[in-house]
Design a protein around this motif. Structure first.
Motif, PDB file in Angstrom:
ATOM      1  N   PRO A 190      15.931  63.289 -25.356  1.00 38.81           N
ATOM      2  CA  PRO A 190      16.030  61.774 -25.207  1.00 38.81           C
ATOM      3  C   PRO A 190      16.152  61.391 -26.774  1.00 38.81           C
ATOM      4  N   LEU A 191      15.558  62.056 -27.717  1.00 39.28           N
ATOM      5  CA  LEU A 191      15.508  61.537 -29.112  1.00 39.28           C
ATOM      6  C   LEU A 191      16.325  62.770 -30.080  1.00 39.28           C
ATOM      7  N   SER A 192      17.160  62.706 -30.836  1.00 39.12           N
ATOM      8  CA  SER A 192      17.854  63.473 -31.580  1.00 39.12           C
ATOM      9  C   SER A 192      17.335  63.507 -33.059  1.00 39.12           C
ATOM     10  N   ARG A 193      16.767  62.718 -33.380  1.00 35.44           N
ATOM     11  CA  ARG A 193      16.284  62.553 -34.999  1.00 35.44           C
ATOM     12  C   ARG A 193      15.040  61.671 -34.946  1.00 35.44           C
ATOM     13  N   LEU A 194      14.216  61.743 -36.113  1.00 39.33           N
ATOM     14  CA  LEU A 194      13.245  61.350 -36.381  1.00 39.33           C
ATOM     15  C   LEU A 194      13.452  60.009 -37.411  1.00 39.33           C
ATOM     16  N   GLU A 195      13.398  58.850 -37.080  1.00 39.70           N
ATOM     17  CA  GLU A 195      13.689  57.829 -38.102  1.00 39.70           C
ATOM     18  C   GLU A 195      12.575  57.368 -39.244  1.00 39.70           C
ATOM     19  N   ARG A 196      11.244  57.832 -39.138  1.00 34.70           N
ATOM     20  CA  ARG A 196      10.369  57.611 -39.827  1.00 34.70           C
ATOM     21  C   ARG A 196      10.329  58.528 -41.113  1.00 34.70           C
ATOM     22  N   VAL A 197      10.146  57.768 -42.130  1.00 37.25           N
ATOM     23  CA  VAL A 197      10.044  58.717 -43.474  1.00 37.25           C
ATOM     24  C   VAL A 197       9.056  58.164 -44.390  1.00 37.25           C
ATOM     25  N   THR A 198       8.077  58.893 -44.955  1.00 40.85           N
ATOM     26  CA  THR A 198       6.932  58.500 -45.999  1.00 40.85           C
ATOM     27  C   THR A 198       7.620  57.587 -47.247  1.00 40.85           C
ATOM     28  N   LYS A 199       7.008  56.874 -47.433  1.00 40.21           N
ATOM     29  CA  LYS A 199       7.400  55.898 -48.479  1.00 40.21           C
ATOM     30  C   LYS A 199       6.747  56.319 -49.900  1.00 40.21           C
TER      31      LYS A 199
END
Length: 203
Positions: A190-199
């Motif tokens: 259902p998810l093909s990628r991870l949107e979160r990144v560390t700042k």
């Protein structure tokens, strides 16, 4: 949807029996938005900063859930003696309390609006991914009735062993069902990628 509503928002609903419930109707609006088929959505996914200038979801539906979150958070703040539900909202309340007491949270950019957004992500990700996974798993059960029968027997045996009671530890006794769900996720994640990144870097 009922489980996510309960553990995420502290709201008890019955989506199958009460389709006219405002919570149910607005949840459906979030996932039936015609903008999802718009090519601009691909640009928004590729360039997340564009989301600051576009509405991916219908504003009236988004506003409904934001309003619910704020009302429930405020109600629990005003009545702390009613006890805790140990749900996601309780985690939000604890985070808000720490936010008020710890300046470090504010320096990290964690605000009440950010916490409200986390609750929305919890609902969106939990509901849509679960719905998609169950849909594809059911589809493959229909294509392979012999596997469906074996899974059904496995479930009935597990329930029989607990005198008809479905407990959390019952899930660990369903290896075939677990394998079927895992295969469905492999074929149709259902998810093909991870949107979160560390700042920034952390040690």
């Amino acid at each position: 949807m009922d489980i996510i509503a309960s553990y995420g928002f502290g709201v008890e609903i019955s989506s199958m029996k009460d389709a006219d419930n405002p919570f149910v109707k607005n949840a459906i609006k979030l996932f039936s938005n015609e903008k999802v088929d718009n090519p601009m959505v691909l640009l928004m996914v590729s360039f997340p900063k564009l989301m600051h200038y576009m509405d991916l979801f219908p504003p009236e539906a988004s506003d409904f859930f934001v309003k619910i979150v704020r009302e429930i958070v405020e109600a629990r703040k005003q009545n702390p003696d009613t006890g805790t539900r140990n749900d996601f909202l309780d985690i939000i309340l604890q985070a808000l309390k720490e936010l008020e007491e710890n300046e470090g949270y504010q320096r990290m950019g964690i605000t009440q609006k950010v916490l409200e957004a986390q609750l929305m992500v919890f609902f969106l990700a939990g509901f849509d991914t679960g719905r998609t996974t169950m849909s594809f798993t059911s589809y493959y059960f229909a294509l392979h009735p012999e596997i469906q029968s074996k899974v059904r027997e496995e479930i009935l045996d597990a329930i029989k062993a607990t005198d008809g009671e479905i407990r959390h530890d019952t899930l660990s006794k369903l290896p075939l069902l677990d394998a079927c769900i895992a295969e469905s996720l492999r074929l149709h994640p259902p998810l093909s990628r991870l949107e979160r990144v560390t700042k920034r870097d952390f040690q």
